[in-house]
Design a protein around this motif. Structure first.
Motif, mmCIF file in Angstrom:
data_model
loop_
_atom_site.group_PDB
_atom_site.id
_atom_site.type_symbol
_atom_site.label_atom_id
_atom_site.label_comp_id
_atom_site.label_asym_id
_atom_site.label_seq_id
_atom_site.Cartn_x
_atom_site.Cartn_y
_atom_site.Cartn_z
ATOM 1 N N UNK A 81 0.824 -1.217 0.000
ATOM 2 C CA UNK A 81 0.000 0.000 0.000
ATOM 3 C C UNK A 81 0.858 1.267 0.000
ATOM 4 N N UNK A 82 0.250 2.359 -0.447
ATOM 5 C CA UNK A 82 0.998 3.614 -0.591
ATOM 6 C C UNK A 82 1.588 4.115 0.720
ATOM 7 N N UNK A 83 0.814 4.026 1.811
ATOM 8 C CA UNK A 83 1.317 4.525 3.093
ATOM 9 C C UNK A 83 2.526 3.721 3.557
ATOM 10 N N UNK A 84 2.475 2.438 3.376
ATOM 11 C CA UNK A 84 3.586 1.579 3.787
ATOM 12 C C UNK A 84 4.788 1.823 2.879
ATOM 13 N N UNK A 85 4.539 1.986 1.583
ATOM 14 C CA UNK A 85 5.637 2.254 0.645
ATOM 15 C C UNK A 85 6.320 3.571 0.989
ATOM 16 N N UNK A 86 5.535 4.585 1.300
ATOM 17 C CA UNK A 86 6.107 5.892 1.658
ATOM 18 C C UNK A 86 6.977 5.779 2.904
ATOM 19 N N UNK A 87 6.483 5.063 3.913
ATOM 20 C CA UNK A 87 7.264 4.884 5.142
ATOM 21 C C UNK A 87 8.535 4.091 4.872
ATOM 22 N N UNK A 88 8.454 3.093 3.987
ATOM 23 C CA UNK A 88 9.630 2.291 3.680
ATOM 24 C C UNK A 88 10.687 3.115 2.941
ATOM 25 N N UNK A 89 10.251 3.923 1.995
ATOM 26 C CA UNK A 89 11.200 4.782 1.271
ATOM 27 C C UNK A 89 11.855 5.764 2.233
ATOM 28 N N UNK A 90 11.068 6.349 3.109
ATOM 29 C CA UNK A 90 11.610 7.283 4.094
ATOM 30 C C UNK A 90 12.633 6.582 4.992
ATOM 31 N N UNK A 91 12.335 5.358 5.420
ATOM 32 C CA UNK A 91 13.251 4.615 6.286
ATOM 33 C C UNK A 91 14.555 4.286 5.558
ATOM 34 N N UNK A 92 14.452 3.905 4.295
ATOM 35 C CA UNK A 92 15.670 3.582 3.539
ATOM 36 C C UNK A 92 16.544 4.819 3.372
ATOM 37 N N UNK A 93 15.929 5.951 3.077
ATOM 38 C CA UNK A 93 16.718 7.184 2.936
ATOM 39 C C UNK A 93 17.396 7.571 4.251
ATOM 40 N N UNK A 94 16.659 7.477 5.341
ATOM 41 C CA UNK A 94 17.238 7.824 6.650
ATOM 42 C C UNK A 94 18.357 6.864 7.008
ATOM 43 N N UNK A 95 18.142 5.564 6.735
ATOM 44 C CA UNK A 95 19.189 4.587 7.048
ATOM 45 C C UNK A 95 20.440 4.814 6.206
ATOM 46 N N UNK A 96 20.263 5.147 4.937
ATOM 47 C CA UNK A 96 21.439 5.374 4.090
ATOM 48 C C UNK A 96 22.204 6.617 4.548
ATOM 49 N N UNK A 97 21.484 7.645 4.908
ATOM 50 C CA UNK A 97 22.162 8.844 5.424
ATOM 51 C C UNK A 97 22.872 8.551 6.741
ATOM 52 N N UNK A 98 22.294 7.713 7.569
ATOM 53 C CA UNK A 98 22.925 7.349 8.841
ATOM 54 C C UNK A 98 24.204 6.568 8.599
ATOM 55 N N UNK A 99 24.185 5.674 7.624
ATOM 56 C CA UNK A 99 25.386 4.894 7.320
ATOM 57 C C UNK A 99 26.493 5.809 6.782
ATOM 58 N N UNK A 100 26.110 6.737 5.924
ATOM 59 C CA UNK A 100 27.100 7.688 5.397
ATOM 60 C C UNK A 100 27.677 8.541 6.534
ATOM 61 N N UNK A 101 26.807 8.982 7.422
ATOM 62 C CA UNK A 101 27.249 9.805 8.543
ATOM 63 C C UNK A 101 28.174 9.022 9.473
ATOM 64 N N UNK A 102 27.864 7.764 9.711
ATOM 65 C CA UNK A 102 28.727 6.936 10.561
ATOM 66 C C UNK A 102 30.083 6.716 9.905
ATOM 67 N N UNK A 103 30.072 6.559 8.600
ATOM 68 C CA UNK A 103 31.334 6.373 7.879
ATOM 69 C C UNK A 103 32.197 7.642 7.980
#
Length: 123
Positions: free
Chosen positions: A2-24
């Motif tokens: 569903x759209x709401x779940x997809x939106x939350x998943x995309x947001x989570x992936x973006x936040x996680x990728x930024x967190x990994x970059x920041x940790x690096x």
């Protein structure tokens, strides 16, 4: 999904990728002894908390969607029902074919339609 779940998943992936970059960046700046290391480590800890929250948001959004809208489709039960209907149709077709052909197998064996397996003297 569903759209709401997809939106939350995309947001989570973006936040996680930024967190990994920041940790690096924090790790590399710590290795070089840069003044940026301490602020980056603190912000990486905060970003990890936010990323965890984002992943939990995906899970909660999915649970809420399923509770409000129910399961959209049940493919296993639908497939099972279609298989049952197909089997019934095949059985009915075979029964109709048997009726047209003149009955049971015994009737065909007596009529000479099938080879005689018990008679080996002709071989």
């Amino acid at each position: 999904m569903p759209d709401a779940v997809r939106t939350a998943a995309v947001r989570a992936v973006l936040i996680m990728s930024l967190t990994i970059i920041q940790a690096m960046v924090a790790f590399l700046s710590t290795l070089t002894g840069s003044w940026l290391a301490f602020p980056m480590v603190l912000s990486s800890v905060a970003s990890t908390v936010v990323a965890t929250w984002a992943v939990l948001d995906v899970w909660v959004t999915r649970q809420v969607w399923n509770q409000r809208h129910g399961v959209v489709s049940e493919p296993s039960s639908t497939a099972r029902q279609m298989r049952r209907q197909r089997r019934r149709a095949q059985r009915a077709a075979r029964a109709a074919e048997r009726d047209e052909a003149g009955g049971s197998i015994r009737g065909r064996r007596n009529a000479g339609d099938l080879s005689r397996t018990g008679d080996l003297s002709r071989a």
